[in-house]
Design an enzyme around this catalytic site. Sequence first.
Site, PDB file in Angstrom:
ATOM      1  N   CYS A  41      22.517  13.134 -15.485  1.00  0.00           N
ATOM      2  CA  CYS A  41      22.383  14.536 -15.103  1.00  0.00           C
ATOM      3  C   CYS A  41      23.500  15.380 -15.723  1.00  0.00           C
ATOM      4  CB  CYS A  41      22.300  14.663 -13.583  1.00  0.00           C
ATOM      5  SG  CYS A  41      21.554  16.244 -13.118  1.00  0.00           S
ATOM      6  N   HIS A  64      19.044  11.244 -11.456  1.00  0.00           N
ATOM      7  CA  HIS A  64      20.116  10.503 -10.773  1.00  0.00           C
ATOM      8  C   HIS A  64      19.612   9.101 -10.437  1.00  0.00           C
ATOM      9  CE1 HIS A  64      23.023  13.781  -9.735  1.00  0.00           C
ATOM     10  NE2 HIS A  64      21.966  14.513 -10.068  1.00  0.00           N
ATOM     11  N   GLU A  93      21.287   6.698  -9.223  1.00  0.00           N
ATOM     12  CA  GLU A  93      22.131   6.037  -8.208  1.00  0.00           C
ATOM     13  C   GLU A  93      21.649   6.314  -6.788  1.00  0.00           C
ATOM     14  OE1 GLU A  93      22.707   8.809  -9.663  1.00  0.00           O
ATOM     15  OE2 GLU A  93      23.875  10.200  -8.425  1.00  0.00           O
TER      16      GLU A  93
END
Length: 210
Positions: A86, A179, A181
């Site tokens: 990002c 993202h 994660e």
Amino acid sequence: MSLTAGVIAVQGDATEHAAAIERAARAHGERAEGVEIRRAGRVPDCDVLLLPGGESTAITRHLHREGIADEIEAHVARGKPVLATCAGLIVASRDAGDARVETLGLLDVTVERNAFGRQRDSFEARLNVDGLDEPFPAVFIRAPRISAVGDDGTVEVLAEHGGSPVAVRDGPVVGTAFHPELTGDPRVHGLAFFESMPARDATRRSNRPN
Ligand code: GLN
């Protein structure tokens, strides 16, 4: 032997990224230890690096002011892996079309910040990613669009959404507009750090203008 994974912790989900790297390592029969990086001097000890999301203007300002930007560039010049997500993708790009963002030019792509439109500021999509068997649950938050990839052929598009690339690899550097994660699925971290990458041409890259 354990891999040292530096997570640039100016902003963003450093803890979640470190956890994802450690999980990805286990899935590949390896071990990794995440270390958070805020100052110069730590990057040279890292085997792999992660550039998280956040606000790319603030992140680049910090990286240049603290001398971390040069260390990241040296890491990539040595062919060591980076995952940039990002805002991290914006930081790693060649051109972000925004004078407030002094990009590092690690990935030969042009990006457009916040390009996915207000009503879609945040959304999740199941993406087909090259190298992954099953779709990946990708969370996009005020995500950048990759509007162009360099024409010297170093950039490989790994995934697309809405007609634009959203995951790319350029030698040792993987960038995602989303993202990876946030969903507890460590496969993109695994792809970036524990799976083979094409050989890269260090000479050509180091001559590339930012
Ligand atoms: N909109 C941010 C930027 O342009 C990126 C958002 C994010 O990292 N989730 O820097």
